[in-house]
Motif scaffolding. Structure first.
Motif, mmCIF file in Angstrom:
data_model
loop_
_atom_site.group_PDB
_atom_site.id
_atom_site.type_symbol
_atom_site.label_atom_id
_atom_site.label_comp_id
_atom_site.label_asym_id
_atom_site.label_seq_id
_atom_site.Cartn_x
_atom_site.Cartn_y
_atom_site.Cartn_z
ATOM 1 N N UNK A 96 -6.635 6.645 4.586
ATOM 2 C CA UNK A 96 -7.297 5.639 3.758
ATOM 3 C C UNK A 96 -6.434 4.388 3.625
ATOM 4 N N UNK A 97 -5.192 4.570 3.221
ATOM 5 C CA UNK A 97 -4.300 3.418 3.074
ATOM 6 C C UNK A 97 -3.914 2.793 4.396
ATOM 7 N N UNK A 98 -3.693 3.634 5.402
ATOM 8 C CA UNK A 98 -3.276 3.129 6.710
ATOM 9 C C UNK A 98 -4.348 2.283 7.374
ATOM 10 N N UNK A 99 -5.597 2.731 7.302
ATOM 11 C CA UNK A 99 -6.692 1.954 7.893
ATOM 12 C C UNK A 99 -6.841 0.615 7.174
ATOM 13 N N UNK A 100 -6.780 0.645 5.835
ATOM 14 C CA UNK A 100 -6.877 -0.609 5.073
ATOM 15 C C UNK A 100 -5.747 -1.552 5.455
ATOM 16 N N UNK A 101 -4.531 -1.019 5.510
ATOM 17 C CA UNK A 101 -3.371 -1.850 5.830
ATOM 18 C C UNK A 101 -3.432 -2.452 7.213
ATOM 19 N N UNK A 102 -3.886 -1.660 8.174
ATOM 20 C CA UNK A 102 -3.952 -2.146 9.553
ATOM 21 C C UNK A 102 -4.971 -3.274 9.694
ATOM 22 N N UNK A 103 -6.166 -3.073 9.163
ATOM 23 C CA UNK A 103 -7.210 -4.088 9.309
ATOM 24 C C UNK A 103 -6.914 -5.338 8.479
ATOM 25 N N UNK A 104 -6.293 -5.165 7.320
ATOM 26 C CA UNK A 104 -5.897 -6.327 6.514
ATOM 27 C C UNK A 104 -4.801 -7.127 7.224
ATOM 28 N N UNK A 105 -3.844 -6.408 7.805
ATOM 29 C CA UNK A 105 -2.781 -7.073 8.572
ATOM 30 C C UNK A 105 -3.368 -7.832 9.751
ATOM 31 N N UNK B 26 2.432 -3.512 12.333
ATOM 32 C CA UNK B 26 2.454 -3.510 10.878
ATOM 33 C C UNK B 26 3.894 -3.445 10.369
ATOM 34 N N UNK B 27 4.056 -3.721 9.065
ATOM 35 C CA UNK B 27 5.345 -3.552 8.392
ATOM 36 C C UNK B 27 5.270 -2.279 7.556
ATOM 37 N N UNK B 28 6.308 -1.465 7.619
ATOM 38 C CA UNK B 28 6.307 -0.205 6.892
ATOM 39 C C UNK B 28 7.679 0.082 6.305
ATOM 40 N N UNK C 19 0.850 -1.189 0.000
ATOM 41 C CA UNK C 19 0.000 0.000 0.000
ATOM 42 C C UNK C 19 0.885 1.236 0.000
ATOM 43 N N UNK C 20 0.842 1.973 -1.110
ATOM 44 C CA UNK C 20 1.648 3.191 -1.246
ATOM 45 C C UNK C 20 0.827 4.358 -0.723
ATOM 46 N N UNK C 21 1.246 4.900 0.397
ATOM 47 C CA UNK C 21 0.485 5.962 1.055
ATOM 48 C C UNK C 21 -0.150 5.411 2.318
ATOM 49 N N UNK C 22 0.479 5.660 3.451
ATOM 50 C CA UNK C 22 0.001 5.100 4.719
ATOM 51 C C UNK C 22 -0.738 6.146 5.542
ATOM 52 N N UNK D 225 2.518 -4.584 3.268
ATOM 53 C CA UNK D 225 3.592 -3.628 3.521
ATOM 54 C C UNK D 225 3.040 -2.230 3.277
ATOM 55 N N UNK D 226 3.111 -1.373 4.298
ATOM 56 C CA UNK D 226 2.697 0.022 4.171
ATOM 57 C C UNK D 226 3.901 0.868 3.772
#
Length: 360
Positions: free
Chosen positions: A11-20, A57-59, A5-8, A27-28
């Motif tokens: 919008x991207x951060x919430x998606x990345x966190x819940x998917x993780x 998360x991974x960033x 996810x490019x852009x944490x 990877x955020x």
């Protein structure tokens, strides 16, 4: 399936966190190093409409990317879309999947950029509309502001296995609605967002701008003109969530009354999520444009979607005067040449009357 996810931001951060949290390999990626460092050290901290949550998360920063990125979600601000895409082009293949996961008319430009790089842009790019909202408050900390579904669709309109797999992963965050007319829905979101731009002309809560009948009437006129721009471009505008374009095709006083009721219902839906969490003092009290101008002290993405809407209108010979006036005010606010305030609505209202665009 791996996700990058490019852009944490929100919008991207919430998606990345819940998917993780649901067990997906995510990877955020963000160019704000302090944010990336905080994510790696302390995880993603989230509060707001769903309460408190922390997810490990991974960033990484963009310069750290290499190898197979898996499915890429570009969740930057609209104005940074092509810059973000250019950075990862060397890592993409003909069978890659890149989701435009933000506001704006980004998909055609993304396709063109990939085509220029010798990649099949139309086969790679997937359209989407994230309709939930949040705010990146501090490094590693996001406020979840309101709920909403995600529209997801192939540009071809097909229902493909990869689309279903991506949607299944995103459903860890919220409802995913598959679309066979995603371009028409993207246009609908940008037409509707004209009133979101409108709400950012004053430093006030949305309930004190769009929630006031006088201002809702004016916002309705702005969206009506935006819808006419879509019509001039022969776009089949699709209804979504709480937006039905038919409500904005106002011809009579009775039509206006119906539209105002629709806007009032939309405001109620936005308020409902926050009112159900009375113990949380929300930091983000307005739109994303308001947040950028007032809190982040940076240019909003108005140019990247409302500005492009006006460009589409001019090319098609549509009347864009009311949207141009409103967007020009936002630019002046961002440039420090105009103050935020309700006086902007007075000025815009007078202009709408002058050019004959007041709703009946």
């Amino acid at each position: 399936m791996k996700f990058t996810i490019i852009g944490a931001g929100a919008i991207g951060g919430l998606a990345g966190a819940y998917m993780t949290k649901a067990g997906h390999d995510v990877l955020l990626v963000d160019r704000w190093k302090e944010h990336v460092d905080a994510l790696n050290a302390n995880g993603m901290t989230i509060d707001g409409v769903r309460g408190d949550l922390n997810v490990k998360v991974k960033a990484a920063t963009p310069d750290q990317l290499s190898g197979d990125l898996g499915v890429v979600l570009i969740a930057t601000k609209s104005q940074h879309t092509l810059e973000a895409l250019k950075q990862i082009v060397p890592l993409l293949k003909a069978d890659s999947a890149v989701v435009s996961y933000q506001n704006g008319f980004n998909e055609p430009d993304m396709v063109a950029l990939l085509d220029e790089a010798g990649l099949p842009g139309k086969d790679i790019v997937i359209g989407s509309i994230p309709n939930y909202g949040g705010a990146l408050v501090d490094p590693g900390y996001i406020e979840f502001v309101h709920e909403g579904p995600i529209q997801l669709g192939e540009l071809s309109g097909e229902m493909t296995p990869r689309l279903k797999e991506i949607g299944d992963a995103l459903s860890a965050l919220t409802e995913v609605q598959y679309s066979d007319r995603i371009w028409g829905q993207i246009w609908a979101k940008e037409v509707y967002s004209a009133q979101v731009v409108f709400s950012a002309l004053a430093d006030a809560k949305i309930r004190d701008t769009l929630g006031v009948e006088r201002y809702a009437r004016l916002a309705g006129a702005v969206v009506k003109e935006a819808l006419e721009i879509a019509d001039a471009n022969n776009i089949d505008i699709q209804a979504f969530d709480f937006f039905d374009p038919a409500n904005y095709r106002v011809k009579t006083a009775e039509d206006t009354k119906k539209l105002l009721a629709n806007i009032d219902h939309a405001i109620w839906l936005l308020k409902k999520d926050q009112d159900n969490k009375p113990t949380h003092n929300f930091k983000k009290k307005g739109s994303g444009i308001w947040w950028d101008i007032v809190y982040r002290k940076r240019p909003s993405e108005t140019r990247a979607f409302a500005g492009k809407l006006i460009e589409f209108g001019k090319k098609a010979g549509a009347d864009t005067r009311l949207n141009e006036k409103m967007v020009g005010m936002i630019y002046e606010i961002e440039d420090g040449k105009r103050q935020l305030g309700f006086h902007n609505y007075d000025e815009l209202e007078a202009y709408a009357a002058e050019i004959g665009k007041t709703l009946p």
